[in-house]
Write a protein that holds these residues in place. Structure first.
Motif, PDB file in Angstrom:
ATOM      1  N   TYR A   1      51.175  60.652  59.205  1.00 64.88           N
ATOM      2  CA  TYR A   1      50.994  61.636  60.263  1.00 64.88           C
ATOM      3  C   TYR A   1      50.582  62.950  59.598  1.00 64.88           C
ATOM      4  O   TYR A   1      51.344  63.537  58.841  1.00 64.88           O
ATOM      5  CB  TYR A   1      52.288  61.812  61.061  1.00 64.88           C
ATOM      6  CG  TYR A   1      52.704  60.581  61.833  1.00 64.88           C
ATOM      7  CD1 TYR A   1      52.330  60.409  63.163  1.00 64.88           C
ATOM      8  CD2 TYR A   1      53.482  59.582  61.242  1.00 64.88           C
ATOM      9  CE1 TYR A   1      52.715  59.283  63.878  1.00 64.88           C
ATOM     10  CE2 TYR A   1      53.865  58.454  61.945  1.00 64.88           C
ATOM     11  CZ  TYR A   1      53.479  58.309  63.269  1.00 64.88           C
ATOM     12  OH  TYR A   1      53.860  57.195  63.967  1.00 64.88           O
ATOM     13  N   HIS A   2      49.388  63.421  59.910  1.00 65.66           N
ATOM     14  CA  HIS A   2      48.780  64.515  59.176  1.00 65.66           C
ATOM     15  C   HIS A   2      49.465  65.849  59.418  1.00 65.66           C
ATOM     16  O   HIS A   2      49.779  66.202  60.565  1.00 65.66           O
ATOM     17  CB  HIS A   2      47.313  64.668  59.595  1.00 65.66           C
ATOM     18  CG  HIS A   2      46.441  63.552  59.139  1.00 65.66           C
ATOM     19  ND1 HIS A   2      45.224  63.760  58.541  1.00 65.66           N
ATOM     20  CD2 HIS A   2      46.587  62.203  59.181  1.00 65.66           C
ATOM     21  CE1 HIS A   2      44.660  62.591  58.240  1.00 65.66           C
ATOM     22  NE2 HIS A   2      45.483  61.635  58.634  1.00 65.66           N
TER      23      HIS A   2
ATOM     24  N   TRP B   1      52.144  64.073  67.663  1.00 67.34           N
ATOM     25  CA  TRP B   1      51.474  63.236  66.687  1.00 67.34           C
ATOM     26  C   TRP B   1      51.027  61.928  67.340  1.00 67.34           C
ATOM     27  O   TRP B   1      49.979  61.387  67.031  1.00 67.34           O
ATOM     28  CB  TRP B   1      52.409  62.927  65.525  1.00 67.34           C
ATOM     29  CG  TRP B   1      52.211  63.787  64.317  1.00 67.34           C
ATOM     30  CD1 TRP B   1      51.025  64.225  63.791  1.00 67.34           C
ATOM     31  CD2 TRP B   1      53.228  64.308  63.458  1.00 67.34           C
ATOM     32  NE1 TRP B   1      51.248  64.976  62.667  1.00 67.34           N
ATOM     33  CE2 TRP B   1      52.590  65.039  62.428  1.00 67.34           C
ATOM     34  CE3 TRP B   1      54.623  64.211  63.444  1.00 67.34           C
ATOM     35  CZ2 TRP B   1      53.299  65.680  61.408  1.00 67.34           C
ATOM     36  CZ3 TRP B   1      55.328  64.846  62.434  1.00 67.34           C
ATOM     37  CH2 TRP B   1      54.666  65.569  61.434  1.00 67.34           C
ATOM     38  N   GLN B   2      51.871  61.424  68.222  1.00 68.35           N
ATOM     39  CA  GLN B   2      51.558  60.155  68.907  1.00 68.35           C
ATOM     40  C   GLN B   2      51.976  60.274  70.361  1.00 68.35           C
ATOM     41  O   GLN B   2      53.106  60.689  70.661  1.00 68.35           O
ATOM     42  CB  GLN B   2      52.279  58.995  68.221  1.00 68.35           C
ATOM     43  CG  GLN B   2      51.829  57.624  68.686  1.00 68.35           C
ATOM     44  CD  GLN B   2      52.404  56.525  67.811  1.00 68.35           C
ATOM     45  OE1 GLN B   2      53.551  56.587  67.381  1.00 68.35           O
ATOM     46  NE2 GLN B   2      51.609  55.510  67.529  1.00 68.35           N
TER      47      GLN B   2
ATOM     48  N   ASP C   1      43.027  50.561  61.951  1.00 71.38           N
ATOM     49  CA  ASP C   1      42.653  50.495  63.361  1.00 71.38           C
ATOM     50  C   ASP C   1      42.568  51.898  63.966  1.00 71.38           C
ATOM     51  O   ASP C   1      42.732  52.083  65.160  1.00 71.38           O
ATOM     52  CB  ASP C   1      43.626  49.630  64.159  1.00 71.38           C
ATOM     53  CG  ASP C   1      45.070  49.845  63.738  1.00 71.38           C
ATOM     54  OD1 ASP C   1      45.339  50.867  63.075  1.00 71.38           O
ATOM     55  OD2 ASP C   1      45.916  49.005  64.062  1.00 71.38           O
ATOM     56  N   VAL C   2      42.307  52.898  63.094  1.00 69.09           N
ATOM     57  CA  VAL C   2      42.034  54.248  63.573  1.00 69.09           C
ATOM     58  C   VAL C   2      40.726  54.719  62.935  1.00 69.09           C
ATOM     59  O   VAL C   2      40.350  54.234  61.862  1.00 69.09           O
ATOM     60  CB  VAL C   2      43.174  55.236  63.235  1.00 69.09           C
ATOM     61  CG1 VAL C   2      44.477  54.800  63.870  1.00 69.09           C
ATOM     62  CG2 VAL C   2      43.351  55.366  61.727  1.00 69.09           C
TER      63      VAL C   2
ATOM     64  N   ASP D   1      39.541  65.286  62.251  1.00 71.07           N
ATOM     65  CA  ASP D   1      40.520  65.863  63.174  1.00 71.07           C
ATOM     66  C   ASP D   1      41.590  64.860  63.600  1.00 71.07           C
ATOM     67  O   ASP D   1      42.426  65.187  64.443  1.00 71.07           O
ATOM     68  CB  ASP D   1      39.812  66.401  64.421  1.00 71.07           C
ATOM     69  CG  ASP D   1      38.965  67.611  64.122  1.00 71.07           C
ATOM     70  OD1 ASP D   1      39.448  68.495  63.380  1.00 71.07           O
ATOM     71  OD2 ASP D   1      37.819  67.679  64.603  1.00 71.07           O
ATOM     72  N   ARG D   2      41.557  63.672  63.044  1.00 78.32           N
ATOM     73  CA  ARG D   2      42.548  62.669  63.436  1.00 78.32           C
ATOM     74  C   ARG D   2      43.954  63.152  63.074  1.00 78.32           C
ATOM     75  O   ARG D   2      44.156  63.822  62.064  1.00 78.32           O
ATOM     76  CB  ARG D   2      42.252  61.324  62.765  1.00 78.32           C
ATOM     77  CG  ARG D   2      42.389  61.323  61.243  1.00 78.32           C
ATOM     78  CD  ARG D   2      41.924  59.989  60.643  1.00 78.32           C
ATOM     79  NE  ARG D   2      42.154  59.882  59.212  1.00 78.32           N
ATOM     80  CZ  ARG D   2      41.323  60.313  58.274  1.00 78.32           C
ATOM     81  NH1 ARG D   2      40.186  60.893  58.640  1.00 78.32           N
ATOM     82  NH2 ARG D   2      41.616  60.172  56.997  1.00 78.32           N
ATOM     83  N   SER D   3      44.916  62.824  63.889  1.00 84.22           N
ATOM     84  CA  SER D   3      46.294  63.236  63.626  1.00 84.22           C
ATOM     85  C   SER D   3      47.059  62.176  62.851  1.00 84.22           C
ATOM     86  O   SER D   3      48.127  62.456  62.308  1.00 84.22           O
ATOM     87  CB  SER D   3      47.012  63.538  64.944  1.00 84.22           C
ATOM     88  OG  SER D   3      47.042  62.386  65.771  1.00 84.22           O
TER      89      SER D   3
END
Length: 463
Positions: free
Chosen positions: A206-207, A268-269, A97-98, A104-106
Motif C-alpha cells: 500500500y503506497h 487505500w482500498q 492483477d493491478v 498514481d496507483r495506491s
C-alpha cells in the motif's frame, strides 16, 4: 471529531488450533476438553452472524521470520523500474492483477497460484534463508550488470518465501474450516477448499505518498541519464516527508479531508466483501523510508533503507462495518499474527452460520510517509462448485442487502455522520440478491460479483 471504535480480534493460539482439529483422546482431562469446547465456541461466535466475521491466530512457528523476510519485498518490487520488475516477476512465476504502469496507483500487488497438490511438506521442509539488503545510494554507483546482480540476490528467495508462507496460511484456513464444519455439521467447507485445488496468494504494498512521488519522478526521468525533481512543489512534498509535517489538523499528508466521524475519505482500498470462503491475512507491517543526512530535496531517490514503524494508532487500519451497531470499527490484531476473514461463499455454504465481512483499508492520517505491507491468501471453492440457496435463510439473505441501515427521524450528530457513511458505502456494494441465484456456480458468482464492482467482463487474472 468522533474517534473510530477499535475492535480487538478474538485470538486462537496455534497450539490450540492443532488440538481443536485433532481427535480428543479418552485420556484428555475433562478440564482440557471443556477448555477446547469454549475455544471452539469462541471461534464460531467470532465468525458467526453476531460476530465481526474475523479472528486472529497467534504463535504460528516460523511465521515471524517469514513475515519479516517477505513483506518488505513488496515495496522494493513496487518501486523497481518496470523492466527489472518484469524480469524478476517472470523468474519467480509471479504476476499482478493491478495496473503497475500507473504511477498514481495506491496499491501494488504481486500474485501467484498456490496449488494444494504441490504438497505442503516439500515446501515447508526447505530451510529459511535471509535476504541481503542493498541501499539505493550504493546501487547508484554500480554498473547496470552489477545492479542486476544485486537485485537478483535481493529477491533470490522471493518465490520460496512466497510459497512457504502461503502454504502455512492455507493450512490455517483448512483447520478453521474443519472447526466450523464440526460445529455446523458435515464437511462442506473443508471439502470445498480441497476441491478447488488452488488458492491465490497476493503480496501487497500500500503506497505512501512518497512512493507515488518516486514513481512519477521515475517516469519523468525515464529518458534521461540523471533523475531530477520537478521544481518547488516536489521539494515541498519531500521536505514535508523529511520533517513529518502536515498542512493542518484536519488534513492527512495528501491534503485529503478527514470527516467529522473520524474516518478518512481517502482509502487505500475501497469497501467490499471478499467472495471466496476465507481470506487469510498477515498482520500488516508499516515501513518508513530513511535518508542520508545530506539528502537534498532534489534527490528523491536517496532512500537508504526501509525501517519498520509501529502502527500510528496501534491498529491494522483494516476497518470493518458492524451491521449490529451500524458503525465502522478499526481492527486490532497482535503483530505477527494471522487474520482469518469470512467471505461470501462461506456465508452461503454455511447457510448463514458464518458471516461475511464488509471491509476496507484506510490510510493513517498525518502519516503519509508510511507504507503498509501485507500478504494475503484467498481460499475459495472450485469454480464448478454449485450454490444452493433453497436452504439459505431468506431473512439472512435480505439482511445482507440491508445491513447498511440508514437512521431515520431525529438523530444526534454522530448518528448523522454514521448515516452519511452508510449511504456512501451502500452506493458501492452490489446487493447479494443481485449476484446470487439458485444453482449458480462459483465461477458465475465470482464473475458477476467482479463485474458489479468493477464493470467489464468480470474475468479475473489467471495469476
Amino acid at each position: 471529531m468522533e474517534e473510530p471504535e477499535v475492535f480487538e480480534l478474538y485470538e486462537v493460539h496455534y497450539s490450540d488450533l492443532l488440538l481443536l482439529c485433532s481427535t480428543i483422546s479418552s485420556s484428555s482431562s475433562l478440564e482440557e476438553a471443556e477448555r477446547l469446547k469454549l475455544i471452539s465456541r469462541g471461534v464460531m461466535e467470532a465468525l458467526g452472524p453476531e460476530g465481526p466475521g474475523l479472528l486472529s491466530i497467534t504463535g504460528v512457528p516460523e511465521a515471524s521470520t517469514l513475515q519479516r523476510h517477505l513483506l518488505p519485498l513488496a515495496r522494493r518490487l513496487a518501486l523497481l523500474n518496470p523492466d527489472d520488475r518484469k524480469r524478476i516477476l517472470k523468474e519467480h512465476n509471479l504476476g499482478s492483477d493491478v495496473p503497475l504502469k500507473d504511477p498514481d496507483r495506491s496499491v501494488s500487488a504481486f500474485a501467484m497460484q498456490l496449488g494444494y497438490a504441490q504438497g505442503l511438506e516439500s515446501v515447508l521442509s526447505k530451510p529459511s534463508q535471509t535476504v541481503d539488503s542493498v541501499s539505493n545510494s550504493e546501487q547508484d554507483h554500480l554498473e547496470v550488470e552489477k545492479i542486476k546482480e544485486i537485485q537478483d540476490k535481493q529477491f533470490r528467495n522471493l518465490s520460496d518465501a512466497f510459497r512457504k508462507l502461503g502454504f502455512f496460511m492455507m493450512d490455517l484456513g483448512l483447520r478453521i474450516a474443519q472447526i466450523c464444519d464440526r460445529a455446523i455439521g458435515g464437511q462442506e467447507l473443508e471439502q470445498s477448499l480441497l476441491e478447488s485445488c488452488a488458492a491465490k496468494g497476493r503480496l501487497i504494498h500500500y503506497h505512501s505518498t512518497l512512493d507515488n512521488i518516486i514513481l512519477k519522478e521515475a517516469g519523468r526521468s525515464k529518458t534521461t541519464a540523471k533523475r531530477q525533481a520537478n521544481g518547488a512543489r516536489d521539494d515541498k512534498n519531500f521536505v514535508r516527508y523529511r520533517q513529518g509535517l502536515s498542512e493542518g489538523p484536519n488534513l492527512d499528508i495528501n491534503g485529503n479531508g478527514v470527516g467529522s466521524n473520524g474516518f478518512h475519505s481517502n482509502l487505500w482500498q475501497q469497501w467490499h466483501y471478499d467472495y471466496g470462503i476465507f481470506t487469510v491475512l498477515t498482520a500488516p507491517v508499516f515501513l518508513a523510508p530513511t535518508f542520508p543526512q545530506a539528502t537534498e530535496p532534489k534527490d528523491l531517490f536517496s532512500v537508504t533503507s526501509d525501517e519498520e514503524y509501529p502502527s500510528p494508532s496501534g491498529h491494522t487500519y483494516l476497518q470493518i462495518f458492524n451491521p449490529n451497531k451500524n458503525n465502522v470499527c478499526m481492527v486490532k490484531a497482535s503483530s505477527e499474527s494471522f487474520i482469518i476473514q469470512v467471505g461470501e461463499s462461506a456465508d452461503i455454504i454455511s447457510k448463514g452460520k458464518l458471516r461475511s465481512t464488509l471491509h476496507s483499508v484506510s490510510r493513517p492520517s498525518q502519516f503519509g510517509g508510511l507504507s503498509r505491507e501485507t500478504f494475503v491468501v484467498f481460499l475459495q471453492p472450485a469454480w464448478n462448485k454449485t450454490f444452493s440457496i433453497s436452504d439459505y435463510p431468506t431473512k439472512h439473505r435480505l439482511s445482507c442487502d440491508k445491513c447498511l441501515r440508514v437512521s431515520n427521524g431525529e438523530t444526534n450528530l454522530a448518528e448523522q455522520d454514521r448515516s452519511k457513511l452508510t449511504e456512501e458505502i451502500q452506493k458501492i456494494i452490489p446487493p447479494l440478491s443481485s449476484r446470487l441465484k439458485d444453482g449458480i456456480t462459483f465461477a458465475e458468482f465470482s464473475r458477476e460479483t467482479t463485474r458489479r464492482y468493477y464493470g467489464g467482463s468480470g474475468l479475473q487474472s489467471n495469476r
